[in-house]
Write a protein that holds these residues in place. Structure first.
Motif, PDB file in Angstrom:
ATOM      1  N   SER A  21       0.833  -1.209   0.000  1.00  0.00           N
ATOM      2  CA  SER A  21       0.000   0.000   0.000  1.00  0.00           C
ATOM      3  C   SER A  21       0.867   1.257   0.000  1.00  0.00           C
ATOM      4  N   ASP A  22       2.015   1.218   0.705  1.00  0.00           N
ATOM      5  CA  ASP A  22       2.924   2.367   0.679  1.00  0.00           C
ATOM      6  C   ASP A  22       3.495   2.573  -0.724  1.00  0.00           C
ATOM      7  N   LEU A  23       3.865   1.475  -1.385  1.00  0.00           N
ATOM      8  CA  LEU A  23       4.398   1.577  -2.744  1.00  0.00           C
ATOM      9  C   LEU A  23       3.354   2.122  -3.713  1.00  0.00           C
ATOM     10  N   LEU A  24       2.117   1.636  -3.597  1.00  0.00           N
ATOM     11  CA  LEU A  24       1.056   2.125  -4.476  1.00  0.00           C
ATOM     12  C   LEU A  24       0.760   3.598  -4.221  1.00  0.00           C
ATOM     13  N   ARG A  25       0.763   3.995  -2.949  1.00  0.00           N
ATOM     14  CA  ARG A  25       0.544   5.403  -2.616  1.00  0.00           C
ATOM     15  C   ARG A  25       1.651   6.270  -3.228  1.00  0.00           C
ATOM     16  N   GLU A  26       2.880   5.798  -3.153  1.00  0.00           N
ATOM     17  CA  GLU A  26       4.007   6.540  -3.728  1.00  0.00           C
ATOM     18  C   GLU A  26       3.865   6.665  -5.244  1.00  0.00           C
ATOM     19  N   ILE A  27       3.451   5.598  -5.893  1.00  0.00           N
ATOM     20  CA  ILE A  27       3.247   5.639  -7.349  1.00  0.00           C
ATOM     21  C   ILE A  27       2.128   6.614  -7.693  1.00  0.00           C
ATOM     22  N   ARG A  28       1.011   6.522  -6.943  1.00  0.00           N
ATOM     23  CA  ARG A  28      -0.125   7.403  -7.202  1.00  0.00           C
ATOM     24  C   ARG A  28       0.271   8.871  -7.025  1.00  0.00           C
ATOM     25  N   GLU A  29       1.009   9.151  -5.975  1.00  0.00           N
ATOM     26  CA  GLU A  29       1.398  10.534  -5.697  1.00  0.00           C
ATOM     27  C   GLU A  29       2.443  11.054  -6.687  1.00  0.00           C
ATOM     28  N   SER A  30       3.213  10.155  -7.296  1.00  0.00           N
ATOM     29  CA  SER A  30       4.245  10.599  -8.237  1.00  0.00           C
ATOM     30  C   SER A  30       3.668  10.899  -9.622  1.00  0.00           C
ATOM     31  N   ALA A  31       2.481  10.374  -9.912  1.00  0.00           N
ATOM     32  CA  ALA A  31       1.849  10.628 -11.204  1.00  0.00           C
ATOM     33  C   ALA A  31       1.117  11.968 -11.159  1.00  0.00           C
ATOM     34  N   THR A  32       1.142  12.658 -12.266  1.00  0.00           N
ATOM     35  CA  THR A  32       0.425  13.936 -12.317  1.00  0.00           C
ATOM     36  C   THR A  32      -1.071  13.682 -12.395  1.00  0.00           C
ATOM     37  N   LYS A  33      -1.854  14.651 -11.970  1.00  0.00           N
ATOM     38  CA  LYS A  33      -3.312  14.532 -11.999  1.00  0.00           C
ATOM     39  C   LYS A  33      -3.801  14.282 -13.416  1.00  0.00           C
ATOM     40  N   VAL A  34      -3.201  14.947 -14.385  1.00  0.00           N
ATOM     41  CA  VAL A  34      -3.623  14.804 -15.776  1.00  0.00           C
ATOM     42  C   VAL A  34      -3.449  13.365 -16.248  1.00  0.00           C
ATOM     43  N   SER A  35      -2.353  12.718 -15.867  1.00  0.00           N
ATOM     44  CA  SER A  35      -2.128  11.358 -16.332  1.00  0.00           C
ATOM     45  C   SER A  35      -3.182  10.395 -15.785  1.00  0.00           C
ATOM     46  N   TRP A  36      -3.655  10.591 -14.548  1.00  0.00           N
ATOM     47  CA  TRP A  36      -4.708   9.737 -13.998  1.00  0.00           C
ATOM     48  C   TRP A  36      -6.030   9.981 -14.731  1.00  0.00           C
ATOM     49  N   ASP A  37      -6.290  11.241 -15.100  1.00  0.00           N
ATOM     50  CA  ASP A  37      -7.526  11.563 -15.806  1.00  0.00           C
ATOM     51  C   ASP A  37      -7.547  10.947 -17.207  1.00  0.00           C
ATOM     52  N   ASP A  38      -6.386  10.697 -17.783  1.00  0.00           N
ATOM     53  CA  ASP A  38      -6.307  10.130 -19.130  1.00  0.00           C
ATOM     54  C   ASP A  38      -6.521   8.627 -19.162  1.00  0.00           C
ATOM     55  N   LEU A  39      -6.503   7.964 -18.017  1.00  0.00           N
ATOM     56  CA  LEU A  39      -6.680   6.516 -18.000  1.00  0.00           C
ATOM     57  C   LEU A  39      -8.132   6.159 -18.288  1.00  0.00           C
ATOM     58  N   PRO A  40      -8.378   5.066 -19.035  1.00  0.00           N
ATOM     59  CA  PRO A  40      -9.758   4.681 -19.337  1.00  0.00           C
ATOM     60  C   PRO A  40     -10.485   4.195 -18.078  1.00  0.00           C
TER      61      PRO A  40
END
Length: 98
Positions: free
Chosen positions: A59-78
Motif C-alpha cells: 500500500s505504501d508503494l502504491l501510494r508513492e506511485i499514485r502521488e508521483s503521477a500527475t493529476k492529468v495522467s490519472w484523468d487520461d486513463l480509461p
C-alpha cells in the motif's frame, strides 16, 4: 515442519550437524544451498546479523506511485480498463457498454 539445518556431505550422504525432530524412516524434502547461505543461517541463529532493513508495504508503494503521477495522467486513463483489458493490451474489440 520447515527448518534450516546445517549439514555436511560425506561418503555420498548428507549428515545433519544438529539433532532433528523426525521419526525414523520419515521422508522429507531437502533443498540444497551451498556456501555463504549456510554462514548466513548460522549467524542469524546466533544473533550476529543486523536486522533486515524495513521493506515498504504494497500500500505504501502504491501510494508513492499514485502521488508521483500527475493529476492529468490519472484523468487520461480509461474508466473501463478492467472490462476492456484485452482491448487495451492486445487490441481486441471493446466490450459493449452495458
Amino acid at each position: 515442519m520447515i527448518a534450516n539445518v546445517k549439514a555436511r556431505f560425506s561418503n555420498g550422504a548428507l549428515m545433519p550437524l544438529e539433532p532433528l525432530d523426525l521419526e525414523e524412516g520419515e521422508e522429507v524434502m531437502v533443498s540444497i544451498e551451498d556456501g555463504p547461505v549456510l554462514d548466513t543461517i548460522s549467524q542469524e541463529s546466533e544473533g550476529k546479523l543486523s536486522p533486515a532493513p524495513e521493506v515498504p508495504s504494497i500500500s505504501d508503494l502504491l501510494r508513492e506511485i499514485r502521488e508521483s503521477a500527475t493529476k492529468v495522467s490519472w484523468d487520461d486513463l480509461p474508466a473501463d480498463g478492467a472490462k476492456n483489458l484485452k482491448h487495451y493490451l492486445y487490441g481486441w474489440p471493446k466490450e459493449d457498454d452495458r
